[in-house]
Design an enzyme around this catalytic site. Structure first.
Site, PDB file in Angstrom:
ATOM      1  N   HIS A  80       4.476   8.349  39.948  1.00 45.11           N
ATOM      2  CA  HIS A  80       5.507   7.733  39.097  1.00 45.11           C
ATOM      3  C   HIS A  80       5.932   8.733  38.033  1.00 45.11           C
ATOM      4  O   HIS A  80       5.099   9.398  37.425  1.00 45.11           O
ATOM      5  CB  HIS A  80       4.930   6.485  38.423  1.00 45.11           C
ATOM      6  CG  HIS A  80       5.891   5.834  37.487  1.00 45.11           C
ATOM      7  ND1 HIS A  80       6.813   4.898  37.911  1.00 45.11           N
ATOM      8  CD2 HIS A  80       6.098   5.988  36.162  1.00 45.11           C
ATOM      9  CE1 HIS A  80       7.550   4.518  36.884  1.00 45.11           C
ATOM     10  NE2 HIS A  80       7.129   5.160  35.806  1.00 45.11           N
ATOM     11  N   ASP A 159       7.966  -8.167  34.125  1.00 48.68           N
ATOM     12  CA  ASP A 159       8.392  -6.895  33.531  1.00 48.68           C
ATOM     13  C   ASP A 159       9.917  -6.819  33.481  1.00 48.68           C
ATOM     14  O   ASP A 159      10.487  -6.351  32.500  1.00 48.68           O
ATOM     15  CB  ASP A 159       7.828  -5.706  34.312  1.00 48.68           C
ATOM     16  CG  ASP A 159       8.407  -4.395  33.791  1.00 48.68           C
ATOM     17  OD1 ASP A 159       8.187  -4.091  32.600  1.00 48.68           O
ATOM     18  OD2 ASP A 159       9.107  -3.714  34.536  1.00 48.68           O
ATOM     19  N   ARG A 166      13.408  -6.299  25.709  1.00 47.41           N
ATOM     20  CA  ARG A 166      13.039  -5.167  24.835  1.00 47.41           C
ATOM     21  C   ARG A 166      14.227  -4.249  24.601  1.00 47.41           C
ATOM     22  O   ARG A 166      14.427  -3.740  23.499  1.00 47.41           O
ATOM     23  CB  ARG A 166      11.891  -4.361  25.488  1.00 47.41           C
ATOM     24  CG  ARG A 166      10.548  -5.062  25.401  1.00 47.41           C
ATOM     25  CD  ARG A 166       9.536  -4.404  26.315  1.00 47.41           C
ATOM     26  NE  ARG A 166       9.338  -3.000  26.015  1.00 47.41           N
ATOM     27  CZ  ARG A 166       9.001  -2.072  26.909  1.00 47.41           C
ATOM     28  NH1 ARG A 166       8.817  -2.394  28.176  1.00 47.41           N
ATOM     29  NH2 ARG A 166       8.833  -0.830  26.540  1.00 47.41           N
ATOM     30  N   SER A 181       4.340  -2.063  31.098  1.00 50.30           N
ATOM     31  CA  SER A 181       5.522  -2.161  31.950  1.00 50.30           C
ATOM     32  C   SER A 181       5.369  -1.246  33.173  1.00 50.30           C
ATOM     33  O   SER A 181       5.526  -1.681  34.317  1.00 50.30           O
ATOM     34  CB  SER A 181       6.751  -1.752  31.119  1.00 50.30           C
ATOM     35  OG  SER A 181       7.859  -1.512  31.927  1.00 50.30           O
ATOM     36  N   LYS A 185       3.940  -2.527  37.407  1.00 55.79           N
ATOM     37  CA  LYS A 185       4.658  -2.269  38.664  1.00 55.79           C
ATOM     38  C   LYS A 185       3.788  -1.446  39.617  1.00 55.79           C
ATOM     39  O   LYS A 185       3.783  -1.664  40.819  1.00 55.79           O
ATOM     40  CB  LYS A 185       5.981  -1.532  38.373  1.00 55.79           C
ATOM     41  CG  LYS A 185       7.023  -2.476  37.763  1.00 55.79           C
ATOM     42  CD  LYS A 185       8.248  -1.751  37.292  1.00 55.79           C
ATOM     43  CE  LYS A 185       8.020  -1.028  35.998  1.00 55.79           C
ATOM     44  NZ  LYS A 185       9.156  -0.705  35.190  1.00 55.79           N
TER      45      LYS A 185
END
Ligand code: URA
Length: 431
Positions: A80, A159, A166, A181, A185
């Site tokens: 990621h 999320d 947010r 967050s 995922k």
């Protein structure tokens, strides 16, 4: 909800039940936006400890579908990036890691704001299917080692809702909120081994090393508490990565790197990320995996794996074999340097914004992307340039923006008499 907000407002610790109540209630619409926003602001101001952050992450990860990758055993790997400009490392690192033996069933996102997204890049290849069923995802990963799909609609829905709130309540830049967050995922996506590329610098979310390190430590802790192996690599995002920014341009640059003729920094960072993925999944020394990663590119095996992956997912590999087939933008705008000297800075965020302006990104969710739009950097940070020399080319199909794009690009560049100090590609590894 009132007492939960008050407790966090007063700097107290929330229990697991209170956190679960908030996540469940907000996801199913029982808790209104104004109460959720108040709690998020209290978290932003007063923080959360490790236990609270883990509980928040777990509650969000289990708010919708989760993917079971247990059939892939210990080899399931994910990567990621916290988001950057010109960051096409997934396209390069994943085939390399698959050659090394990782099994990668991966969900990727689209670009938003000044940062690009892997799914948009892949969609620029004719025919590439970005929506795979969970069954196809698993079958393809078992067969060829890679499957990459857009995020399922119901993966970590908490999320999705919390992030949108947010975004409009000035509560994005909070370490427990960012960490939960991202990690919710990743946990819902099921991989056992997760490499996090935490970008640091002007084009990244985390502008300095200290905050990037805190975020990285927080995510590694969450992974440990949830029985996943997580390694975070802090990498430079002061300048765009590689020399292309924009969807099809980035695919072309990735293909060149995989063919062994691309940008050296991009090759290095991709091999580093792939080597970390492989060393975690295969439990082999990192240095050995790094050598094998370079070998996988040199031998052509990683390029072969990329072709197999794209073909398996419906993409027309004629585009990969001959990248001239990608549609070209109608306008090529040259940007000429106004001063002689060294390029001492090249603001990544500004370059990302220019790409969006040229049509290569979205200003709003749902905006249509022009895959051919983008920027090719002819000169990089540290290069010597003469006044009048071309430093970049901007590609667009839009009319009447030539001067604005040229001006914006020149504002993103600083020229100085002194050669700037070389910046590291990788700052540190947190595990
Ligand atoms: N990326 C995410 O997925 N979430 C954040 O909060 C920040 C970056």
């Amino acid at each position: 909800m009132y007492s939960i907000i008050r407790k966090k407002r007063d700097g107290k610790e929330l229990s697991r039940e209170e956190i679960q109540k908030f996540v469940k209630g907000y996801t199913n619409g029982e808790i209104p936006d104004y109460q959720a926003a108040a709690l998020l602001m209290a978290i932003c101001l007063n923080g959360m400890n490790e236990r609270e952050t883990t509980d928040l992450t777990m509650a969000m990860a289990h708010s919708g579908d989760t993917i079971d990758l247990s059939m892939l055993g210990e080899l399931s790997s994910d990567k990621h990036s916290s988001g950057g400009v010109g960051d096409k490392t997934t396209l390069i690192a994943i085939p390399i890691a698959a050659v090394l033996g990782c099994k990668i069933a991966k969900m990727s996102g689209r670009g938003l704001g000044h940062t690009g997204g892997t799914i948009d890049k892949l969609e620029s290849i004719e025919g590439y299917l970005t929506e795979l069923s969970p069954q196809k995802l698993m079958e393809q990963t078992q067969k060829i080692g890679i499957a990459l799909t857009a995020q399922s609609g119901n993966l970590a829905p908490a999320d999705k809702k919390i992030y949108a709130l947010r975004d409009v309540t000035a509560t994005v830049d909070s370490i427990p909120l960012i960490a939960s967050s991202i990690m919710s995922k990743k946990l819902a996506s099921g991989a056992k081994n997760i490499v996090l590329d935490v970008k640091v610098g002007s084009g990244a979310f985390m502008k300095d090393i200290e905050s990037a390190r805190s975020l990285a430590k927080c995510m590694v802790e969450i992974g440990r508490n949830c029985k996943r192996n997580v390694r975070a690599i802090l990498t430079n995002m002061d300048v765009p990565l590689g020399s292309c920014v924009g969807n099809s341009l980035e695919v072309i640059e990735s293909v060149n790197v995989l063919k062994g003729k691309g940008d050296k920094n991009l090759l290095d960072i991709s091999c580093i990320l792939a080597a970390h993925m492989a060393s975690m999944a295969l439990r082999k020394p990192y240095e050995k995996m790094l050598q094998e990663a370079y070998n996988a590119v040199k031998s052509g095996a990683a390029y072969g794996k990329f072709l197999t992956w794209i073909k398996e997912q419906g993409g027309n590999i004629a585009y990969i074999e001959d990248t001239d087939l990608f549609e070209k933008a109608s306008k090529e705008i040259e940007v000429k340097c106004e001063k002689t000297g060294y390029i001492s800075s090249l603001d990544a965020q500004a370059v990302g914004n220019i790409c969006v302006e040229a049509g290569g990104g979205r200003k709003e969710k749902g905006d249509k992307i022009d895959y051919s739009a983008g920027i090719v950097l002819i000169k990089q940070r540290g290069d010597w340039v003469e006044k009048g020399e071309i430093i970049a080319k901007i590609y667009t199909n839009k009319g009447n923006i030539t001067e604005k794009l040229q001006k914006d690009f020149l504002s993103a560049v600083e020229i100085s008499d002194e050669c700037p100090k070389q910046q590291p590609l990788v700052y540190e590894v947190v595990e």
